[in-house]
Design a protein around this motif. Structure first.
Motif, mmCIF file in Angstrom:
data_model
loop_
_atom_site.group_PDB
_atom_site.id
_atom_site.type_symbol
_atom_site.label_atom_id
_atom_site.label_comp_id
_atom_site.label_asym_id
_atom_site.label_seq_id
_atom_site.Cartn_x
_atom_site.Cartn_y
_atom_site.Cartn_z
ATOM 1 N N GLU A 33 65.798 37.839 21.176
ATOM 2 C CA GLU A 33 67.131 37.982 21.133
ATOM 3 C C GLU A 33 67.819 36.796 22.304
ATOM 4 O OE1 GLU A 33 69.969 41.209 23.615
ATOM 5 O OE2 GLU A 33 68.813 41.856 22.049
ATOM 6 N N ALA A 34 67.116 36.505 23.078
ATOM 7 C CA ALA A 34 67.435 35.451 24.233
ATOM 8 C C ALA A 34 66.481 35.032 24.883
ATOM 9 C CB ALA A 34 68.451 36.006 25.299
ATOM 10 N N VAL A 35 66.498 33.595 25.365
ATOM 11 C CA VAL A 35 65.725 32.873 26.216
ATOM 12 C C VAL A 35 66.427 32.181 27.437
ATOM 13 C CG1 VAL A 35 64.003 31.084 26.498
ATOM 14 C CG2 VAL A 35 64.154 32.362 24.205
ATOM 15 N N GLY A 36 66.070 32.504 28.551
ATOM 16 C CA GLY A 36 66.667 31.956 29.816
ATOM 17 C C GLY A 36 66.193 32.618 31.109
ATOM 18 N N PRO A 37 66.877 32.074 32.174
ATOM 19 C CA PRO A 37 66.451 32.864 33.559
ATOM 20 C C PRO A 37 67.178 33.916 33.708
ATOM 21 C CG PRO A 37 68.038 30.699 33.597
ATOM 22 C CD PRO A 37 67.726 30.883 32.168
ATOM 23 N N ARG A 38 66.457 34.831 34.361
ATOM 24 C CA ARG A 38 67.024 36.110 35.132
ATOM 25 C C ARG A 38 67.773 36.902 34.006
ATOM 26 N NH1 ARG A 38 67.804 31.840 38.363
ATOM 27 N NH2 ARG A 38 70.097 31.520 37.461
ATOM 28 N N LEU A 39 67.234 36.888 32.918
ATOM 29 C CA LEU A 39 67.899 38.011 31.965
ATOM 30 C C LEU A 39 67.715 39.483 32.218
ATOM 31 C CD1 LEU A 39 66.282 36.433 28.471
ATOM 32 C CD2 LEU A 39 68.676 35.883 29.560
ATOM 33 N N SER A 40 68.530 40.285 32.021
ATOM 34 C CA SER A 40 68.794 41.799 32.463
ATOM 35 C C SER A 40 67.648 42.287 31.632
ATOM 36 C CB SER A 40 70.016 42.523 32.132
ATOM 37 O OG SER A 40 70.000 43.777 32.269
ATOM 38 N N SER A 41 66.985 43.368 32.420
ATOM 39 C CA SER A 41 65.933 44.238 31.680
ATOM 40 C C SER A 41 66.278 45.573 31.380
ATOM 41 C CB SER A 41 64.661 44.344 32.882
ATOM 42 O OG SER A 41 65.112 45.010 34.115
ATOM 43 N N ASP A 42 67.876 45.622 31.713
ATOM 44 C CA ASP A 42 68.256 46.828 31.188
ATOM 45 C C ASP A 42 68.179 47.275 29.661
ATOM 46 O OD1 ASP A 42 69.502 46.969 33.633
ATOM 47 O OD2 ASP A 42 71.618 46.558 33.056
ATOM 48 N N ASP A 43 67.511 48.513 29.655
ATOM 49 C CA ASP A 43 67.429 49.195 28.142
ATOM 50 C C ASP A 43 65.998 48.595 27.629
ATOM 51 O OD1 ASP A 43 69.852 50.640 28.131
ATOM 52 O OD2 ASP A 43 70.849 48.953 27.159
ATOM 53 N N CYS A 44 65.221 48.006 28.677
ATOM 54 C CA CYS A 44 64.063 47.391 28.015
ATOM 55 C C CYS A 44 62.999 48.469 28.225
ATOM 56 C CB CYS A 44 63.714 46.261 28.727
ATOM 57 S SG CYS A 44 64.466 44.789 28.384
ATOM 58 N N ALA A 45 62.167 48.555 27.371
ATOM 59 C CA ALA A 45 60.889 49.682 27.374
ATOM 60 C C ALA A 45 59.856 49.067 28.115
ATOM 61 C CB ALA A 45 60.752 49.832 25.870
ATOM 62 N N GLU A 46 59.861 47.709 28.160
ATOM 63 C CA GLU A 46 58.801 47.274 28.972
ATOM 64 C C GLU A 46 59.163 46.061 29.386
ATOM 65 O OE1 GLU A 46 53.921 46.912 28.348
ATOM 66 O OE2 GLU A 46 55.216 47.606 26.719
ATOM 67 N N VAL A 47 58.629 45.550 30.721
ATOM 68 C CA VAL A 47 58.687 44.410 31.226
ATOM 69 C C VAL A 47 57.408 43.635 31.625
ATOM 70 C CG1 VAL A 47 59.620 42.984 33.281
ATOM 71 C CG2 VAL A 47 60.831 44.971 32.251
ATOM 72 N N VAL A 48 57.212 42.456 30.901
ATOM 73 C CA VAL A 48 55.680 41.869 31.110
ATOM 74 C C VAL A 48 56.197 40.819 32.201
ATOM 75 C CG1 VAL A 48 53.858 40.429 29.774
ATOM 76 C CG2 VAL A 48 55.235 42.281 28.759
ATOM 77 N N ASP A 49 55.168 40.809 33.082
ATOM 78 C CA ASP A 49 55.378 39.756 34.235
ATOM 79 C C ASP A 49 54.444 38.515 33.827
ATOM 80 O OD1 ASP A 49 55.603 38.100 36.427
ATOM 81 O OD2 ASP A 49 54.622 39.454 37.737
ATOM 82 N N ALA A 50 55.077 37.537 33.480
ATOM 83 C CA ALA A 50 54.414 36.325 33.005
ATOM 84 C C ALA A 50 54.275 35.237 34.074
ATOM 85 C CB ALA A 50 55.348 35.673 31.716
ATOM 86 N N THR A 51 54.552 35.459 35.351
ATOM 87 C CA THR A 51 54.283 34.715 36.366
ATOM 88 C C THR A 51 52.944 33.895 36.468
ATOM 89 O OG1 THR A 51 55.724 35.972 37.739
ATOM 90 C CG2 THR A 51 54.418 34.391 39.077
ATOM 91 N N GLY A 52 52.972 32.620 36.510
ATOM 92 C CA GLY A 52 51.540 31.968 36.404
ATOM 93 C C GLY A 52 51.326 31.761 34.953
ATOM 94 N N MET A 53 52.118 32.107 33.802
ATOM 95 C CA MET A 53 51.610 32.073 32.479
ATOM 96 C C MET A 53 52.487 30.909 31.692
ATOM 97 S SD MET A 53 50.248 35.553 31.270
ATOM 98 C CE MET A 53 49.265 36.741 32.306
ATOM 99 N N LEU A 54 52.017 30.486 30.709
ATOM 100 C CA LEU A 54 52.828 29.504 29.774
ATOM 101 C C LEU A 54 52.993 30.500 28.585
ATOM 102 C CD1 LEU A 54 50.391 26.431 29.569
ATOM 103 C CD2 LEU A 54 52.107 27.043 31.240
ATOM 104 N N VAL A 55 54.241 30.377 28.201
ATOM 105 C CA VAL A 55 55.041 31.225 27.109
ATOM 106 C C VAL A 55 55.227 30.388 26.027
ATOM 107 C CG1 VAL A 55 56.553 33.101 26.660
ATOM 108 C CG2 VAL A 55 55.676 33.092 28.577
ATOM 109 N N LEU A 56 54.857 30.466 24.818
ATOM 110 C CA LEU A 56 55.171 29.718 23.820
ATOM 111 C C LEU A 56 54.819 30.342 22.249
ATOM 112 C CD1 LEU A 56 51.907 27.382 23.130
ATOM 113 C CD2 LEU A 56 52.188 28.707 25.062
ATOM 114 N N PRO A 57 55.569 29.776 21.335
ATOM 115 C CA PRO A 57 55.106 30.184 20.022
ATOM 116 C C PRO A 57 53.777 30.451 19.452
ATOM 117 C CG PRO A 57 56.806 28.457 19.869
ATOM 118 C CD PRO A 57 56.049 28.214 21.185
ATOM 119 N N GLY A 58 53.683 31.288 18.745
ATOM 120 C CA GLY A 58 52.293 31.489 18.185
ATOM 121 C C GLY A 58 51.941 30.256 17.347
ATOM 122 N N PHE A 59 50.624 30.031 17.220
ATOM 123 C CA PHE A 59 49.978 28.671 16.649
ATOM 124 C C PHE A 59 50.047 29.259 14.970
ATOM 125 C CE2 PHE A 59 47.416 28.315 20.376
ATOM 126 C CZ PHE A 59 48.287 27.241 20.961
#
Length: 394
Positions: A33-59
């Motif tokens: 739905e969106a990519v950016g800083p400080r997105l709202s977690s309202d209505d999210c069933a789950e929040v995944v903390d990706a601190t220290g991880m690289l997030v990228l498209p699957g191969f």
């Protein structure tokens, strides 16, 4: 459900490779739905903390004989002729539908484990409806996004049923053509006729024998109007620069197997020359009977070989695009996956950077291509569903 992946280092691949620190990815159902800083977690069933991880498209693996996971390293020190004789001539005819299902499931799970979320399963085993159904059942059970590369026999009568019965959801289909260099011109024409009848793209092994044979093959394709279908040219070892320009001009793509082509003695992967012509270029594990099955090994092999040819303009960013968005374009899914563009399917991976091999990382893109491996793949999502989490396949 809505999932927020929070505070990761996001690497996107379209329109160019970019790196964004402390960035979130919001997933709604199957889509980003969106990519950016400080997105709202309202209505999210789950929040995944990706601190220290690289997030990228699957191969994206654009050409893999997935069923051969049952025969890993069986021709590890052999050549192409031995591969054809042993794997295709002796082993393939003996595979039952039950064995085909088990092997395809194992191979698809191997892909997911290493961060491959989309696979073109170029199979030799669609010789009966029972085999085809078993192969598809395995792909669906794994949860991977797949293109069934359907390899028709000369007397094939099942391709239409297979398309109508199975295409949908995470599964699409292409004609896996053996092509004129392997089965001759008459059967190749039949393969293309079937592709036209079913309105499917063609994935075909070409340019694998000699420059002279390749010239004859390109003339054959042109004379018979076969460039009218989207074609993925697998290997294309002996293509000239003009051949690659023709591939690009006709809307085709190239799939290189950076490890397998060297190991089997086919020749040097034409990665840089194909890319310079403007065609999408992608990577393929090809077969684990004589090569690695993870994208990290393929990216490193392609990068090292191309730089070794003196192509200093070839960068790790080029490699990452080939492993993601250009792979998606190669298999006909460029509008579906391969980047983190909002609206696309949520096929993405999270890589750890706290392992010994990733510690001290300065360039995230360089780290993915040159340092990461399957052990760093923490999380894999396909269409917004977890397929691997905290380093464990689900």
């Amino acid at each position: 459900m809505r999932i927020l992946i929070k505070n990761g280092t996001v690497i996107d691949t379209s329109p160019s490779v970019t790196v964004s620190e402390r960035t979130d990815v919001l997933i709604d159902g199957e889509r980003i739905e969106a990519v950016g800083p400080r997105l709202s977690s309202d209505d999210c069933a789950e929040v995944v903390d990706a601190t220290g991880m690289l997030v990228l498209p699957g191969f994206v693996d654009s050409h893999r004989h997935t069923w051969q996971a049952s025969y890993r390293a069986i021709v590890a020190d052999d050549d192409l002729e031995t591969y054809f004789r042993v794997v295709l001539g002796e082993l393939a005819p003996a595979v039952t539908p039950e064995a085909a299902r088990a092997a395809n499931l194992a191979g698809a799970r191997e892909c997911l484990d290493s961060g491959v979320t989309t696979l073109l399963d170029w199979t030799h085993l669609t010789r009966t409806p029972e085999h085809t159904d078993a192969l598809v059942e395995a792909l669906q059970a794994s949860g991977i996004r797949a293109v069934l590369g359907y390899c028709p026999t000369p007397e094939d009568t099942d391709a239409r049923r297979a398309r109508d019965a199975h295409v949908g959801g995470l599964l699409t289909m292409a004609i896996a053509a053996l092509g004129p260099e392997i089965v001759g011109e008459e059967q190749a024409l039949a393969e293309w006729r079937l592709a036209r009848e079913l309105d499917l793209p063609v994935s075909v092994h070409l340019g694998i024998t000699s420059a002279e044979r390749t010239r004859s093959t390109m003339e054959f394709l042109q004379a018979n109007g076969l460039f009218d279908r989207p074609i993925t040219h697998i290997h294309a070892i002996h293509y000239s620069d003009d051949d690659f320009k023709r591939v690009a001009d006709t809307g085709g793509s190239v799939s290189v197997s950076p490890a397998g082509e060297q190991i089997l003695g086919m020749g040097h992967p034409p990665t840089g020359r194909a890319a310079a012509a403007g065609a999408p270029v992608s990577f393929s594990a090809d077969t684990v009977t004589c090569g690695p099955g993870d994208m990290f090994s393929l990216m490193r092999a392609a990068y090292a070989l191309e730089r070794g040819r003196g192509n200093g303009a070839f960068t790790t960013r080029d490699v990452l695009r080939m492993a993601t968005i250009d792979g998606a374009r190669t298999v006909g899914l460029g509008d579906v996956t391969g980047s983190l563009t909002p609206g696309k399917q949520a096929d993405l991976i999270l890589l750890r950077t706290d392992t010994p091999g990733m510690s001290g990382l300065q360039d995230p893109v360089g780290g993915v291509v040159l340092n990461a491996d399957t052990s760093t793949v923490d999380t894999v999502l396909v269409a917004g569903r977890f397929r691997k989490r905290e380093g464990r396949l689900l």
